[in-house]
Design a protein around this motif. Structure first.
Motif, short mmCIF file in Angstrom:
data_model
loop_
_atom_site.label_atom_id
_atom_site.label_comp_id
_atom_site.label_asym_id
_atom_site.label_seq_id
_atom_site.Cartn_x
_atom_site.Cartn_y
_atom_site.Cartn_z
N TYR A 52 -1.32 -5.63 -2.32
CA TYR A 52 -0.86 -6.98 -2.01
C TYR A 52 -0.96 -7.91 -3.22
O TYR A 52 -0.01 -8.61 -3.55
CB TYR A 52 -1.65 -7.57 -0.83
CG TYR A 52 -1.15 -8.93 -0.43
CD1 TYR A 52 0.00 -9.07 0.32
CD2 TYR A 52 -1.82 -10.08 -0.82
CE1 TYR A 52 0.49 -10.31 0.67
CE2 TYR A 52 -1.35 -11.34 -0.47
CZ TYR A 52 -0.19 -11.45 0.28
OH TYR A 52 0.28 -12.69 0.62
N VAL A 79 2.11 -1.97 2.90
CA VAL A 79 1.30 -2.82 2.02
C VAL A 79 -0.16 -2.54 2.33
O VAL A 79 -0.56 -2.45 3.50
CB VAL A 79 1.62 -4.32 2.24
CG1 VAL A 79 0.71 -5.20 1.40
CG2 VAL A 79 3.08 -4.60 1.91
N SER A 81 -4.31 -3.63 1.24
CA SER A 81 -5.11 -4.68 0.60
C SER A 81 -6.55 -4.61 1.10
O SER A 81 -6.79 -4.31 2.27
CB SER A 81 -4.54 -6.06 0.93
OG SER A 81 -5.36 -7.07 0.40
N MET A 84 -6.92 -7.34 3.87
CA MET A 84 -5.97 -7.31 4.99
C MET A 84 -6.65 -7.84 6.25
O MET A 84 -7.69 -7.34 6.67
CB MET A 84 -5.47 -5.88 5.22
CG MET A 84 -4.39 -5.75 6.28
SD MET A 84 -2.82 -6.54 5.84
CE MET A 84 -2.27 -5.51 4.49
N LEU A 89 -1.45 -9.60 7.70
CA LEU A 89 -0.59 -8.62 8.35
C LEU A 89 0.65 -9.29 8.92
O LEU A 89 1.77 -8.80 8.78
CB LEU A 89 -1.36 -7.86 9.44
CG LEU A 89 -0.56 -6.79 10.18
CD1 LEU A 89 -0.06 -5.71 9.23
CD2 LEU A 89 -1.41 -6.19 11.29
N ILE A 92 3.06 -10.13 5.99
CA ILE A 92 3.78 -9.00 5.39
C ILE A 92 4.79 -8.40 6.35
O ILE A 92 5.87 -8.01 5.95
CB ILE A 92 2.83 -7.93 4.81
CG1 ILE A 92 2.02 -7.26 5.90
CG2 ILE A 92 1.97 -8.50 3.71
CD1 ILE A 92 1.38 -5.97 5.49
N ALA A 97 7.79 -5.82 5.68
CA ALA A 97 7.05 -4.56 5.54
C ALA A 97 7.04 -3.83 6.87
O ALA A 97 7.16 -4.44 7.93
CB ALA A 97 5.62 -4.84 5.08
N ASP A 99 4.42 -1.69 7.69
CA ASP A 99 3.03 -1.60 8.13
C ASP A 99 2.13 -2.17 7.04
O ASP A 99 2.54 -2.29 5.89
CB ASP A 99 2.64 -0.14 8.41
CG ASP A 99 1.51 -0.02 9.43
OD1 ASP A 99 0.68 -0.96 9.53
OD2 ASP A 99 1.44 1.00 10.12
N GLY A 100 0.90 -2.48 7.43
CA GLY A 100 -0.12 -2.95 6.50
C GLY A 100 -1.42 -2.26 6.82
O GLY A 100 -1.75 -2.07 7.99
N GLN A 101 -2.15 -1.89 5.79
CA GLN A 101 -3.41 -1.16 5.95
C GLN A 101 -4.49 -1.81 5.10
O GLN A 101 -4.23 -2.28 3.99
CB GLN A 101 -3.24 0.30 5.52
CG GLN A 101 -2.26 1.08 6.36
CD GLN A 101 -2.80 1.32 7.75
OE1 GLN A 101 -3.87 1.89 7.92
NE2 GLN A 101 -2.05 0.89 8.76
#
Length: 179
Positions: A52, A79, A81, A84, A89, A92, A97, A99-101
């Motif tokens: 990120y 993405v 970070s 996060m 989330l 993004i 995006a 998904d975000g993790q």
């Protein structure tokens, strides 16, 4: 082997990601947002994984580039970070995006996510979207400033009321554009 773009400025994270995705994908690493955009102009990728935060900005700009690129607009984006949380989330996902993790990554789960994105991409649903925001307002010699950290928006008006009206307009434009 499947070519995945990994945008990350930390050499330690780059080495770890190579190990995480061994046998799944071949990583092309871009250590900055500018280098990532240059690679995206030159080549096609099946997936992009991006940190990120960068010295020159954040991955929201990169996501926007991908989603407006005729060559990559369908490419899934993950993405990651260490910071996060729910508001990030939301930002993004609304930016485009898939998904975000949160770091540190759970390797088995992350490998499953990458495999899923490579075979049948999806967009993660917002379990707790940001529906209310807190804005901070202050006065300076330039006028009245208002900042909303959840949406990463700042406006300046001549009066308090003008700043509030500008924030309402900017936040509804931002929310509408990201949905």
């Amino acid at each position: 082997m499947i070519d995945v773009l990994y945008v990350e400025d930390s050499t330690t994270a780059q080495v770890l990601m190579r190990k995480y995705l061994e046998g799944i994908a071949m990583l092309t690493i871009a250590p900055s947002l500018d280098e990532a955009i240059q690679l995206l102009r030159e080549r096609r990728f099946k997936l992009m994984i991006a940190d990120y935060n960068f010295r020159e900005g954040n991955s929201l700009q990169l996501i926007q580039y991908v989603r407006t690129s005729p060559m990559h607009h369908q490419m899934p984006v993950i993405v990651i970070s260490s910071s996060m949380d729910g508001p990030m989330l939301t930002r993004i996902l609304r930016a485009g995006a898939n998904d975000g993790q949160a770091k540190p990554l759970h390797v088995a789960e992350f490998r499953t996510l990458v495999t899923q994105m490579l075979s049948a991409p999806y967009v993660r649903s917002l379990e707790h979207p940001v529906i209310d925001v807190t804005c901070f307002q202050w006065r300076s010699h330039l006028g009245v400033h208002e900042f909303c950290p959840e949406l990463n928006l700042m406006v300046t008006g001549a009066t308090r009321e003008e700043a509030v009206d500008q924030m309402r307009a900017a936040s509804s434009n931002t929310a509408g554009a990201r949905m």
